[in-house]
Design a protein around this motif. Structure first.
Motif, short mmCIF file in Angstrom:
data_model
loop_
_atom_site.label_atom_id
_atom_site.label_comp_id
_atom_site.label_asym_id
_atom_site.label_seq_id
_atom_site.Cartn_x
_atom_site.Cartn_y
_atom_site.Cartn_z
N ILE A 13 12.99 -5.02 8.89
CA ILE A 13 11.81 -5.24 9.74
C ILE A 13 10.65 -3.36 9.54
O ILE A 13 9.75 -3.24 9.38
N ASP A 14 12.08 -2.31 9.72
CA ASP A 14 11.39 -1.23 9.39
C ASP A 14 10.47 -1.33 8.05
O ASP A 14 8.78 -0.09 8.22
N THR A 15 10.74 -1.91 6.86
CA THR A 15 9.76 -1.23 5.53
C THR A 15 8.58 -1.47 5.55
O THR A 15 8.06 -1.34 5.38
N VAL A 16 8.91 -3.46 5.83
CA VAL A 16 7.63 -3.63 6.88
C VAL A 16 6.29 -3.08 7.80
O VAL A 16 5.36 -3.19 7.74
N THR A 17 7.18 -2.83 8.39
CA THR A 17 5.97 -1.74 9.63
C THR A 17 5.63 -0.78 9.22
O THR A 17 4.62 -0.57 9.55
N GLY A 18 6.61 -0.34 8.39
CA GLY A 18 6.12 1.35 7.97
C GLY A 18 4.78 0.66 6.12
O GLY A 18 4.17 1.53 6.51
N VAL A 19 5.05 -0.68 5.51
CA VAL A 19 4.22 -0.76 4.60
C VAL A 19 2.77 -0.84 5.21
O VAL A 19 2.01 -0.53 5.30
N LEU A 20 2.92 -1.37 6.75
CA LEU A 20 2.10 -1.53 7.49
C LEU A 20 1.40 -0.22 8.38
O LEU A 20 0.15 -0.25 8.15
N GLU A 23 -0.92 1.39 5.60
CA GLU A 23 -2.21 0.51 5.56
C GLU A 23 -3.45 0.89 7.07
O GLU A 23 -4.47 0.30 6.75
N ASP A 24 -2.15 1.21 7.85
CA ASP A 24 -3.42 1.05 9.29
C ASP A 24 -3.54 -0.37 9.83
O ASP A 24 -4.89 -0.42 10.24
N ILE A 25 -2.87 -0.98 9.95
CA ILE A 25 -2.57 -2.16 9.81
C ILE A 25 -1.77 -2.86 11.61
O ILE A 25 -0.78 -2.29 11.61
N ASP A 26 -2.52 -3.50 12.35
CA ASP A 26 -1.92 -3.81 13.55
C ASP A 26 -1.33 -4.79 13.30
O ASP A 26 -1.57 -5.49 13.04
N TYR A 27 -0.32 -4.69 14.14
CA TYR A 27 0.66 -6.09 13.73
C TYR A 27 1.94 -6.24 15.28
O TYR A 27 1.31 -5.90 16.05
N VAL A 28 3.06 -7.73 15.34
CA VAL A 28 3.20 -7.90 16.19
C VAL A 28 4.16 -8.09 15.94
O VAL A 28 4.19 -8.94 14.55
N VAL A 29 5.12 -7.68 16.11
CA VAL A 29 7.25 -8.48 16.05
C VAL A 29 7.39 -9.36 16.62
O VAL A 29 8.08 -8.81 17.98
N ALA A 56 1.59 -4.44 -1.92
CA ALA A 56 2.10 -3.43 -0.79
C ALA A 56 4.03 -4.22 -0.49
O ALA A 56 4.71 -3.15 -1.24
N LEU A 57 4.25 -5.67 -0.17
CA LEU A 57 5.35 -5.65 0.40
C LEU A 57 6.07 -5.64 -0.33
O LEU A 57 7.12 -5.92 -0.26
N ARG A 58 6.14 -6.19 -1.48
CA ARG A 58 6.67 -6.31 -2.78
C ARG A 58 6.81 -5.67 -3.09
O ARG A 58 8.38 -5.34 -3.95
N ASP A 59 6.44 -4.32 -3.15
CA ASP A 59 6.49 -3.24 -4.29
C ASP A 59 7.50 -2.04 -3.47
O ASP A 59 8.96 -1.40 -4.34
N ALA A 60 7.40 -2.76 -2.27
CA ALA A 60 8.50 -2.01 -1.10
C ALA A 60 9.92 -3.17 -1.37
O ALA A 60 10.73 -2.91 -0.38
N GLY A 61 9.79 -4.15 -2.02
CA GLY A 61 11.49 -4.97 -1.86
C GLY A 61 11.43 -5.72 -0.56
O GLY A 61 11.92 -7.03 -0.42
N ILE A 62 10.17 -6.27 -0.07
CA ILE A 62 10.04 -7.82 0.87
C ILE A 62 9.47 -9.01 -0.29
O ILE A 62 8.69 -8.52 -0.79
N ASP A 63 10.63 -10.12 0.38
CA ASP A 63 10.90 -10.91 -0.95
C ASP A 63 9.47 -12.22 0.53
O ASP A 63 10.02 -12.56 1.63
#
Length: 436
Positions: A13-20, A23-29, A56-63
């Motif tokens: 989760i921390d990796t995903v939220t870091g990428v978002l 990119e200045d993207i609003d998100y909800v978990v 960007a998420l794939r480059d960060a290792g997110i499947d």
């Protein structure tokens, strides 16, 4: 606008939220109760941002292949979404291209199930055949509106550029079988109309305007196929509607398929070959133009390495892509050569006839039309037939006109040409007043 739902293991989760956040993207978990140790991340994106963010998420290792849903959304009232729109819609990162996954899904959704596809193809062929024989442009246009060929064509193109062999097979097979079914349907309908006495066997279908426009393919016909294929690819790769593009693709193939059947029933090889050549040229040009346009827009196989030609040529996906394109080009070559030679002969015939009629002995003649018979499918270099229609004074004969035109045309083209000249009597109008 798109709404992305991404299933992520809790430890990522921390990796995903870091990428978002970067990119200045609003998100909800939210916690995913059906799967222990996983959470759902949800965030809105402009269409052009989906591919960039997923990369960007794939480059960060997110499947993202475990569970990723990209859905349409109407509005998004979040803190930073307006800034995203400025970047991806109006700003330096302006782009309305959709993600690879969405292109695949969109192309798949355009190809209906087999029963619907073949039923709609049959109905469109029946309507097209009726429209051609009735010489009704409105009915022919109606057949284009219900033809489903856009889905098959664009599925084949998308599958080629993203290395999805199943999509290539499904798309091209559906396209070819559908057009063969259209030809067979038109043939059967024409035969039934003959047997039923609705249209006599001696009907000169080659003189019907709607049929004649499909039996003499030219550069404009080729342009129609190329533009239709490019427009379809551009539509599926962006957030644009495809309904009108489907009509354009149907216009390039369905009436031609119906004309082939009509030529077969009325035993007119020129009509059948000319329409078949137009059908082949337009079908292949649609797929080639669609593939080239998608490639230009940046869609590549997943293992494609930009700038590494030697490495790419060793990949199976590249070999499949090259094989499909080369096969289409080979299939495209022979009818295209025949079409080009036909256009050249017809243009040469027009020029020669006009030059001949400017001679002193023929100045009383008026040219009505010039047409060259189309031999089709690469049967080039053989004997050609050119039909010339002129009007003449009622009391004059011109026995040497066909010979003079034929001799000049053979000198200009270097091919054997049979000239057929049809004379129409000029109508004289007299005016006078009453005498008293």
């Amino acid at each position: 606008m798109r709404l992305v739902h991404l299933l992520v293991p809790s430890e990522d989760i921390d990796t995903v939220t870091g990428v978002l956040d970067d990119e200045d993207i609003d998100y909800v978990v939210t916690e995913e109760r059906s799967r222990e140790g996983a959470e759902i991340v949800e965030f809105p994106l402009p269409v052009g941002a989906v591919e960039t963010v997923l990369d960007a998420l794939r480059d960060a290792g997110i499947d993202d292949e475990r569970y990723t849903v990209v859905a349409n959304a109407s509005t998004a009232n979040t803190e930073r979404f307006a800034e995203l729109e400025e970047r991806y819609v109006e700003g330096t990162e302006e782009d309305d291209s959709v993600a690879h996954e969405e292109v695949r899904s969109k192309a798949r959704s355009l190809l209906p199930d087999r029963r619907s596809y073949y039923v709609m193809t049959t109905l469109s062929a029946i309507v097209a055949t009726a429209g051609l024989l009735l010489d009704s442009p409105a009915v022919v246009i109606g057949s284009m509106a219900i033809a489903p060929q856009v889905g098959a064509a664009i599925t084949g193109s998308v599958g080629t550029v993203i290395d999805d062999r199943r999509m290539v097979t499904d798309g091209l097979r559906s396209l070819v079988l559908g057009l063969l079914l259209a030809v067979a349907t038109a043939t059967a309908m024409g035969w039934l109309l003959q047997v039923g006495g609705f249209f006599p066997p001696a009907l000169a279908v080659g003189t019907v305007e709607q049929v004649g426009s499909r039996v003499s393919p030219g550069v404009l016909s080729l342009a129609l196929g190329l533009c239709a294929g490019a427009a379809a690819a551009f539509g599926v790769a962006t957030d644009l509607p495809l309904s009108l593009v489907g009509v354009a693709i149907a216009a390039a193939v369905v009436p031609a398929a119906a004309a082939v059947g009509i030529g077969v029933v009325w035993a007119l090889p020129t009509v059948a070959l000319g329409a078949a050549t137009l059908l082949v040229v337009n079908t292949v040009s649609i797929v080639l133009a669609g593939t080239a346009t998608l490639w230009y827009l940046g869609y590549r196989p997943t293992d494609w390495e930009p700038g590494a030609l030697r490495s790419n040529l060793q990949h199976r996906s590249t070999l499949v892509l090259v094989a499909v394109v080369v096969g289409l080009l080979v299939f495209f070559a022979f009818p295209t050569v025949a079409m080009i030679e036909h256009v050249w002969v017809e243009n040469s015939a027009n020029g020669v006839v006009q030059d001949t009629l400017e001679r002193t002995e023929y100045r009383e003649l008026t040219l009505r039309s010039v047409s060259a018979e189309f031999t089709g499918f690469g049967l080039v270099g053989g004997e050609r037939e050119v039909d010339v229609v002129v009007s003449r004074p009622a009391d004059r004969a011109y026995p040497d006109l066909a010979r003079d035109i034929g001799r000049s045309l053979e000198e200009r083209t270097g091919t054997n040409v049979v000239i057929s000249v049809e004379f129409e009597e000029q109508t004289e109008f007299h005016s006078g007043g009453d005498s008293g």
